[in-house]
Design a protein around this motif. Structure first.
Motif, short mmCIF file in Angstrom:
data_model
loop_
_atom_site.label_atom_id
_atom_site.label_comp_id
_atom_site.label_asym_id
_atom_site.label_seq_id
_atom_site.Cartn_x
_atom_site.Cartn_y
_atom_site.Cartn_z
N LEU A 1 -1.69 19.77 -1.88
CA LEU A 1 0.71 19.86 -1.32
C LEU A 1 0.77 18.36 -0.71
O LEU A 1 0.30 18.42 0.35
CB LEU A 1 1.33 21.11 -1.31
N THR A 2 2.12 17.89 -0.29
CA THR A 2 2.66 17.06 0.69
C THR A 2 3.68 17.73 1.56
O THR A 2 4.50 19.19 1.34
CB THR A 2 3.34 16.42 0.29
N VAL A 3 3.54 18.19 2.20
CA VAL A 3 4.40 19.35 3.83
C VAL A 3 4.05 18.77 4.81
O VAL A 3 3.65 17.99 4.97
CB VAL A 3 2.83 20.75 3.87
N GLN A 4 5.46 19.00 5.66
CA GLN A 4 5.33 18.93 6.91
C GLN A 4 4.78 19.92 8.03
O GLN A 4 4.95 20.74 7.98
CB GLN A 4 6.95 19.01 7.12
N PRO A 5 4.28 18.58 8.87
CA PRO A 5 3.33 19.48 10.14
C PRO A 5 4.05 20.28 11.00
O PRO A 5 3.62 21.13 11.17
CB PRO A 5 3.08 18.38 11.20
N THR A 6 5.72 20.55 10.62
CA THR A 6 6.63 21.76 11.38
C THR A 6 6.69 23.29 10.61
O THR A 6 7.06 24.00 11.22
CB THR A 6 7.89 21.28 11.50
N MET A 7 5.82 22.71 9.45
CA MET A 7 6.07 24.38 8.40
C MET A 7 4.69 25.16 8.73
O MET A 7 3.78 25.00 9.78
CB MET A 7 5.81 23.62 7.04
#
Length: 107
Positions: free
Chosen positions: A13-19
């Motif tokens: 998955l491509t996720v944001q560090p703030t998720m």
């Protein structure tokens, strides 16, 4: 009672560090085509959370951001989902004999 563990193939998955961890779990849920946890069947006495996530042997807090949990790009998170499947039981409808015991032949 019986326990069964199914291992699914790895997904990327491509996720944001703030998720948050729970937001990542929702992404896994969508990717895998699973029912939302709100629709899973809960049996009497089952109080455990439906999902958990582990990173380097540590249980992750669902409301904590990935970056605050020490997770960097490319790191692997193991997610676990518990699904309760009633087997070997018959649901007794109102007016039926409640002394009924089921067998494998019923299923």
């Amino acid at each position: 009672m019986e326990t069964k563990t199914d291992m699914e193939p790895d997904i990327h998955l491509t996720v944001q560090p703030t998720m948050t961890v729970s937001e990542v779990q929702k992404e896994v849920e969508k990717r895998m085509g699973w029912l939302p946890t709100s629709q899973l069947k809960r049996m009497e006495g089952f109080k455990d959370p439906w999902e958990s996530a582990v990173f380097k042997g540590r249980l992750l807090a669902p409301d904590k951001a990935l970056q605050d949990s020490g997770i960097a790009s490319g790191d692997m998170i193991i997610t676990v989902r518990r699904v309760l499947v009633p087997e070997g039981w018959k649901i007794v409808k109102e007016g039926e004999d409640s002394d009924y015991t089921s067998s494998d032949e019923d299923w």
